[in-house]
Design a protein around this motif. Structure first.
Motif, short mmCIF file in Angstrom:
data_model
loop_
_atom_site.label_atom_id
_atom_site.label_comp_id
_atom_site.label_asym_id
_atom_site.label_seq_id
_atom_site.Cartn_x
_atom_site.Cartn_y
_atom_site.Cartn_z
N ALA A 376 0.84 -1.20 0.00
CA ALA A 376 0.00 0.00 0.00
C ALA A 376 0.88 1.26 0.00
N ALA A 377 2.01 1.18 0.72
CA ALA A 377 2.93 2.33 0.73
C ALA A 377 3.46 2.61 -0.68
N ILE A 378 3.72 1.53 -1.42
CA ILE A 378 4.19 1.71 -2.81
C ILE A 378 3.10 2.39 -3.64
N PHE A 379 1.85 1.95 -3.46
CA PHE A 379 0.78 2.54 -4.26
C PHE A 379 0.46 3.98 -3.86
N ASN A 380 0.65 4.29 -2.59
CA ASN A 380 0.52 5.70 -2.18
C ASN A 380 1.56 6.56 -2.91
N LEU A 381 2.75 6.01 -3.00
CA LEU A 381 3.82 6.71 -3.70
C LEU A 381 3.46 6.90 -5.18
N VAL A 382 2.89 5.85 -5.77
CA VAL A 382 2.50 5.93 -7.18
C VAL A 382 1.44 7.02 -7.37
N THR A 383 0.43 7.01 -6.50
CA THR A 383 -0.64 8.00 -6.61
C THR A 383 -0.10 9.41 -6.46
N GLU A 384 0.67 9.62 -5.39
CA GLU A 384 1.18 10.97 -5.15
C GLU A 384 2.20 11.38 -6.20
N GLY A 385 3.01 10.42 -6.62
CA GLY A 385 4.01 10.69 -7.65
C GLY A 385 3.34 11.08 -8.95
N ASN A 386 2.30 10.33 -9.35
CA ASN A 386 1.57 10.65 -10.58
C ASN A 386 0.98 12.05 -10.53
N TYR A 387 0.46 12.39 -9.37
CA TYR A 387 -0.15 13.72 -9.19
C TYR A 387 0.91 14.81 -9.39
N LEU A 388 2.07 14.59 -8.76
CA LEU A 388 3.13 15.60 -8.86
C LEU A 388 3.68 15.70 -10.28
N ILE A 389 3.73 14.55 -10.96
CA ILE A 389 4.21 14.57 -12.35
C ILE A 389 3.22 15.39 -13.20
N ALA A 390 1.94 15.14 -12.98
CA ALA A 390 0.91 15.87 -13.73
C ALA A 390 1.00 17.37 -13.46
N GLN A 391 1.41 17.71 -12.24
CA GLN A 391 1.55 19.13 -11.87
C GLN A 391 2.89 19.72 -12.31
N ASN A 392 3.66 18.90 -13.01
CA ASN A 392 4.99 19.32 -13.48
C ASN A 392 5.93 19.66 -12.31
N LYS A 393 5.82 18.88 -11.26
CA LYS A 393 6.65 19.17 -10.08
C LYS A 393 7.77 18.16 -9.87
N VAL A 394 7.94 17.26 -10.84
CA VAL A 394 8.98 16.24 -10.67
C VAL A 394 10.08 16.46 -11.70
N ARG A 395 11.25 16.83 -11.19
CA ARG A 395 12.39 17.03 -12.09
C ARG A 395 13.01 15.66 -12.40
N PRO A 396 13.81 15.56 -13.48
CA PRO A 396 14.47 14.28 -13.77
C PRO A 396 15.26 13.76 -12.57
N LYS A 397 15.86 14.68 -11.84
CA LYS A 397 16.64 14.31 -10.65
C LYS A 397 15.73 13.65 -9.60
N ASP A 398 14.54 14.25 -9.43
CA ASP A 398 13.58 13.69 -8.47
C ASP A 398 13.12 12.31 -8.91
N ALA A 399 12.87 12.20 -10.22
CA ALA A 399 12.43 10.90 -10.76
C ALA A 399 13.47 9.83 -10.45
N ARG A 400 14.72 10.18 -10.60
CA ARG A 400 15.80 9.21 -10.31
C ARG A 400 15.81 8.84 -8.83
N ARG A 401 15.51 9.81 -7.97
CA ARG A 401 15.46 9.52 -6.53
C ARG A 401 14.34 8.53 -6.21
N ILE A 402 13.20 8.75 -6.83
CA ILE A 402 12.07 7.84 -6.59
C ILE A 402 12.41 6.44 -7.11
N LEU A 403 13.02 6.39 -8.29
CA LEU A 403 13.41 5.10 -8.84
C LEU A 403 14.39 4.37 -7.91
#
Ligand SMILES: [Zn+2]
Length: 474
Positions: A376-403
């Motif tokens: 569930a923690a992974i899916f919370n991350l997916v939901t919030e991550g998707n939201y932030l990506i849609a808001q253009n708030k995730v830089r490539p550097k951030d994406a690498r951190r999440i990965l």
């Protein structure tokens, strides 16, 4: 002693309680799990048990425990002898064939935490030594067809399963029948061989080991008379694990044989116990014909290991959707480009999301390996991550951190990152898709549509996206 809230807790079948996990010696963990009897292909129930203990071991190792994971392989047993007779091959050949198939399945499912596999027939000397010591201490007696354990002599018999010795007779699981037995629940330690059966020399004549004694002979050799964790499926608690305690504690005079007993729950198929006669018997191979191996891992991991799992079409399709959600998220992270200007306004956004996920994951796993909450923690991350990506708030550097975080989690779960099989699409489909891609670039939409139809006729669907087209099986 201070009880740290984040201390690992494990549910111990022996006490029927969640206990703080403290190995016998510092961070060293000796773990034994009952392996398969190799007379047929492994089924989904086996997959469940071994995925569960694979995840538990990998988690413990990530937490800095030095785990030695020992698993036996029962390569001599009535089931093997009977099946070999039906197939008209030797029991030895049957067992070695299915041992190979079992290990193949484990490899496909990335179940690779086992430190050593121990084949029962390699431990006959140790088994004989245990039987000798039990006879000497009068816990065992000899009758016409073999040597048996006298359960009335061992006062603690039934403590793990909460049964009394008297109740033991209602057991159906591999209790050996013999008229001369002292108590109905007495189990066989050494069977005298019938003609044409596999046999080994012993002080009492030629024969072969009983089922329960192989585990204690193997664990005594590797771990001594006491060790940290014994795992296995719930249906092995009685009489198998009860018998192990009776054998080893009687021999050594020490207790407990095992500090923490961990048991995984049942797996049913469409509401019923798996049985060939019911037509709901699914081998790991059957599953893999239709589905990728990582899907089986997720399907198992998303349920708490002690709870029952019912395998059915609904569960399968839900799990597929969940896997797709993860894959789409990974694709987005991998393709994250641009400057994401808004992120500059709140530089801690991603850092906080990552540390929150880490905390949730750890809290869940520390609580008796509560994998559904960790998932569930992974899916919370997916939901919030998707939201932030849609808001253009995730830089490539951030994406690498999440990965990076997901990769850490996947050291334990092993279902997130998986090499995509290359041969997934037939050559004809790939050829048509390539042609179509060229048409699209040249702006020949009519031709592109025709090619899409052709691809569809072959059973595949092309989906257009910014990064290029993707092929999917219909
Ligand atoms: Zn066992």
């Amino acid at each position: 002693m201070i009880q740290y809230p984040n201390m690992l807790k494990v549910y111990n079948t022996l006490s029927r309680k969640k206990e703080s996990f403290r190995p016998r010696k510092d961070k060293k963990v000796n773990l034994f799990v009952c392996g398969p009897t190799v007379y047929d292909f492994s089924h989904l129930g086996h997959a469940r048990t071994y995925v569960v203990f694979d995840v538990i071991t990998k988690y413990l190792r990530e937490k800095g425990y030095d785990v030695f994971y020992l698993q036996n392989i029962t390569d001599i047993d009535d089931k093997i002898i009977n099946r070999a007779k039906e197939k008209n091959i030797s029991p030895k050949k049957l067992a070695s064939d299915f041992k190979r198939e079992y290990l193949k399945d484990m490899k496909t499912l990335k179940i690779d935490a086992v430190s050593e596999y121990a084949r029962a027939t390699k431990y006959v000397k140790e088994i004989i030594s245990q039987v000798e010591r039990l006879l000497k201490k009068h816990y065992a007696y000899q009758i016409k067809d073999g040597i048996y354990y006298d359960i009335s002599k061992f006062k603690r018999y039934g403590r793990l399963s909460k049964r009394t010795a008297l109740q033991a007779e209602d057991a159906v699981s591999r209790i050996d029948e013999a008229k001369e037995k002292k108590n109905k629940g007495d189990f066989c330690l050494w069977k005298f061989s019938k003609p044409e059966e596999p046999k080994w020399k012993s002080p009492w004549g030629e024969g072969r080991p009983g089922w329960h004694i192989e585990d204690t002979a193997i664990t005594e050799k590797h771990f001594g008379p006491r060790y940290d964790i014994h795992g296995g499926a719930k249906d092995l608690i009685f009489p198998h694990h009860e018998a192990e305690i009776a054998q080893m504690e009687a021999i050594s005079g020490e207790k407990p044989l095992v500090k923490y007993w961990l048991h995984s729950g049942f797996l049913t198929v469409r509401g019923q116990k798996m049985a060939k006669s019911l037509g709901n018997f699914i081998t790991i191979r059957d599953f893999l014909k239709e589905n990728p191996a990582r899907l089986l891992r997720l399907l198992i991991i998303k349920t708490y290991y002690r709870s029952p799992v019912d395998y059915n079409e609904k569960l399968l399709s839900q799990t597929k959707k969940e896997m797709e959600r993860i894959d789409e998220f990974l694709d987005k992270l991998n393709n994250q480009k641009g400057t994401a200007l808004l992120a500059i306004r709140d530089p801690k956004l991603i850092k906080n999301l990552i540390s929150k996920t880490k905390k949730e994951f750890e809290k869940a796993m520390q609580d008796d390996f509560n994998t559904p909450q960790a998932v569930a923690a992974i899916f919370n991350l997916v939901t919030e991550g998707n939201y932030l990506i849609a808001q253009n708030k995730v830089r490539p550097k951030d994406a690498r951190r999440i990965l990076k975080l997901l990769k850490e989690i996947d050291k334990v779960f092993n279902f997130i990152f998986w090499k995509k099989p290359k041969e997934e699409f037939p050559k004809a489909v790939l050829g048509l898709a390539e042609q179509r891609e060229r048409c699209r670039k040249e702006g020949d939409w009519q031709k592109a549509d025709e090619l899409r139809k052709k691809i569809k006729e072959l059973g595949y669907w092309v989906q257009d996206a910014k990064e290029g087209s993707k092929i999917k099986k219909i």
